[in-house]
Design an enzyme around this catalytic site. Structure first.
Site, short mmCIF file in Angstrom:
data_model
loop_
_atom_site.label_atom_id
_atom_site.label_comp_id
_atom_site.label_asym_id
_atom_site.label_seq_id
_atom_site.Cartn_x
_atom_site.Cartn_y
_atom_site.Cartn_z
N GLN A 15 6.34 33.79 25.21
CA GLN A 15 7.13 33.54 26.09
C GLN A 15 5.52 33.93 27.43
OE1 GLN A 15 11.07 34.34 24.19
NE2 GLN A 15 11.32 33.80 26.53
N HIS A 123 8.67 37.02 15.97
CA HIS A 123 10.19 36.38 16.96
C HIS A 123 9.86 34.28 16.97
CE1 HIS A 123 12.14 37.10 21.19
NE2 HIS A 123 12.32 36.23 20.67
N GLU A 168 15.92 38.29 16.67
CA GLU A 168 17.14 37.42 16.22
C GLU A 168 17.61 36.16 15.36
OE1 GLU A 168 18.22 35.51 20.13
OE2 GLU A 168 18.24 37.55 20.92
#
Ligand code: BGP
Length: 496
Positions: A15, A123, A168
């Protein structure tokens, strides 16, 4: 020796980093997905924007500038998800020298300013070479992942004693393999079950390598390895027995399923029922379950953005009661609602800090009274007005203040909270909002070829919080404006 509470920020390679085709790197599933699904909604719309991550915030070239900025902020920790594909761009064996050197240089730079790197090893960003060979559906990935983490502990272990395996698993597995919203964009429950088990096994193999690295002196003896999960604590829509039961059922899936395997070495009943009910032909060998038990992780990273409002009912959409239609889950009588009386961001994420303390206490109760817990993500996604000299993101300060206050209260009330890491350092690519959904303390001008950085009011406010260790969260806007004006006065070329 009592460790100080860590005030930190978090961010994530795909990101922020950019340089997706530079430095010896090849594509991952997020490069492929964003190229194939490129979509820019109309200006000003709070909708999903799937944009190029080729440059993003260009952290790859600007990390020295960013370390100077983080030093000015007074930061103590920097949670950073590294990019597996940058280090292993070809297969599970070839190590790209430029790839690992980037992270060595970054961690050296952070250490220079006394900022603790807090790496997250995975991630969501599977290398494309691995995906083509089955990705996390293929149990061989456990060995590929082992080679990757072994390399990271060897070259980076000396820079830090706090590590996470993944961010996550829930988002990666459910959005990647059930809803298909995230790469690899599949809707396949059997794949979902295999992926989740291989993620858990990869975490266990990471713990095995972590212990070996400690024995070899590559990591300090007191180093800890955690799992980072985004459990949104449930709020029953009414105090009916059904709604309260629905919350417990929700917890069994959205809390136990994503934490028990690597913290207890077991799967909750609800998952085994899911496998049976959907006639999924996957079983977990006794050896695998024993391996999970033998390699449990040390602590919890908790991504707390919001609670979730749960009901057993199946309400018709009534715009006088809800801001959006009810969303059904794959669990019977477990549905999500968005009551109109609650507060929300422009992307309809609830703004509600009331479940953070209770949630932290529940995690302590379920996973061990003194288990360390660190808030790894907490932030406010918004459309910031970047047109003026001063970017006054007061709503973000209010959100952060309310959540830091509750994090510190949880600590005071006995939870072993070891830190708070805010999402996020600077404006980056957002999976649900592209470059239009701002989270940063520092704005990034995505129209400037050098991705110029500029501090927002929240930067000036968080700087004070770090200085006073959260003892004084209140502020006056005039005081923040004068602090921000002062910071901007010497915001010279070395910070842009
Ligand atoms: C978390 C992710 C982060 C970040 C954050 C905000 O789930 O770990 O990568 O994106 O959510 O989400 P979004 O940017 O979609 O608002």
């Amino acid at each position: 020796m009592k460790k100080e509470f860590i005030f930190s920020v978090s961010t994530n390679a795909f990101q922020i980093e950019g340089a997706r085709s530079l430095g010896g790197r090849t594509d991952s599933i997020w490069d492929e997905f964003t190229k194939r699904n490129f979509y820019i909604p109309a200006l000003g719309k709070a909708e999903r924007e799937i944009n190029s991550i080729e440059i993003a915030a260009d952290f790859y070239h600007k990390y020295k500038t960013d370390c100077r900025i983080m030093d000015k902020l007074g930061l103590k920790g920097f949670v950073y998800n590294m990019d597996w594909t940058r280090i292993f761009p070809k297969d599970e064996n070839y190590i790209n020298p430029e790839g690992i050197k980037f992270y060595i240089d970054l961690f050296e730079e952070l250490n220079k300013y006394g900022i603790k790197p807090i790496p997250i090893l995975f991630h969501w960003d599977t290398p494309l070479w691995a995906e083509i060979r089955g990705g996390f559906e293929n149990p061989e990935i456990i060995q590929w992942f082992k080679n990757y983490v072994e390399c990271c502990f060897k070259y980076l272990g000396k820079y830090t004693d706090i590590w996470f395996v993944n961010d996550e698993n829930s988002s990666f597995a459910q959005s990647g393999y059930i809803t298909g919203d995230f790469p690899p964009g599949k809707k396949d429950k059997t794949a979902f079950v295999k992926v989740l088990h291989n993620l858990n096994m990869s975490a266990a193999v990471t713990m095995e390598e972590f212990k070996k690295a400690k024995d070899k002196g590559l990591l300090s003896k007191e180093s800890i390895l955690g799992i980072d999960h985004d459990w949104s604590p449930p709020v029953p829509y009414t105090d009916s027995k059904e709604d309260i039961e629905a919350c417990e059922k929700y917890n069994e899936w959205w809390k136990d399923l994503y934490l028990d395997p690597n913290l207890k070495g077991e799967y909750p009943k609800v998952f085994l029922e899911f496998i049976k009910d959907n006639k999924i032909d996957v079983t977990f060998s006794k050896e695998d379950l024993q391996y999970l038990k033998n390699n449990k992780l040390d602590f919890i990273g908790w991504n707390y953005y919001r609670p979730i409002y749960v009901t057993a009912n199946d309400f018709e959409y009534d715009e006088t009661k809800f801001i959006s239609p009810l969303s059904k889950t794959h669990l019977k009588n477990v549905n999500f609602v968005q009551p109109i009386e609650k507060k929300y961001t422009k992307w309809k994420w609830p703004v509600d800090n009331t479940k953070l303390v209770e949630g932290a206490k529940r995690l302590s109760k379920d996973y061990g009274k003194n288990i360390p817990i660190m808030i790894i993500e907490n932030g406010f996604g918004d459309f910031d007005d970047k047109s003026k000299d001063l970017i006054l993101d007061w709503d973000r300060i209010e959100y952060l203040k309310d959540h830091i206050q509750e994090t510190l209260r949880a600590k005071e009330e006995g939870v072993n909270m070891i830190g708070y890491s805010l999402w996020t350092y600077c404006d980056i690519f957002s999976p649900s909002g592209g470059y239009r959904k701002d989270y940063g303390l520092v704005s990034v001008d995505f129209n400037s070829p050098i991705r110029e950085r500029k501090p927002k009011a929240s930067f000036a406010w968080y700087k004070k919080i770090i200085e006073n260790e959260g003892k004084e969260l209140e502020y006056s806007q005039s005081e923040i404006i004068s602090d921000l004006t002062g910071i901007l006065k010497d915001w010279d070329i070395f910070y842009k």
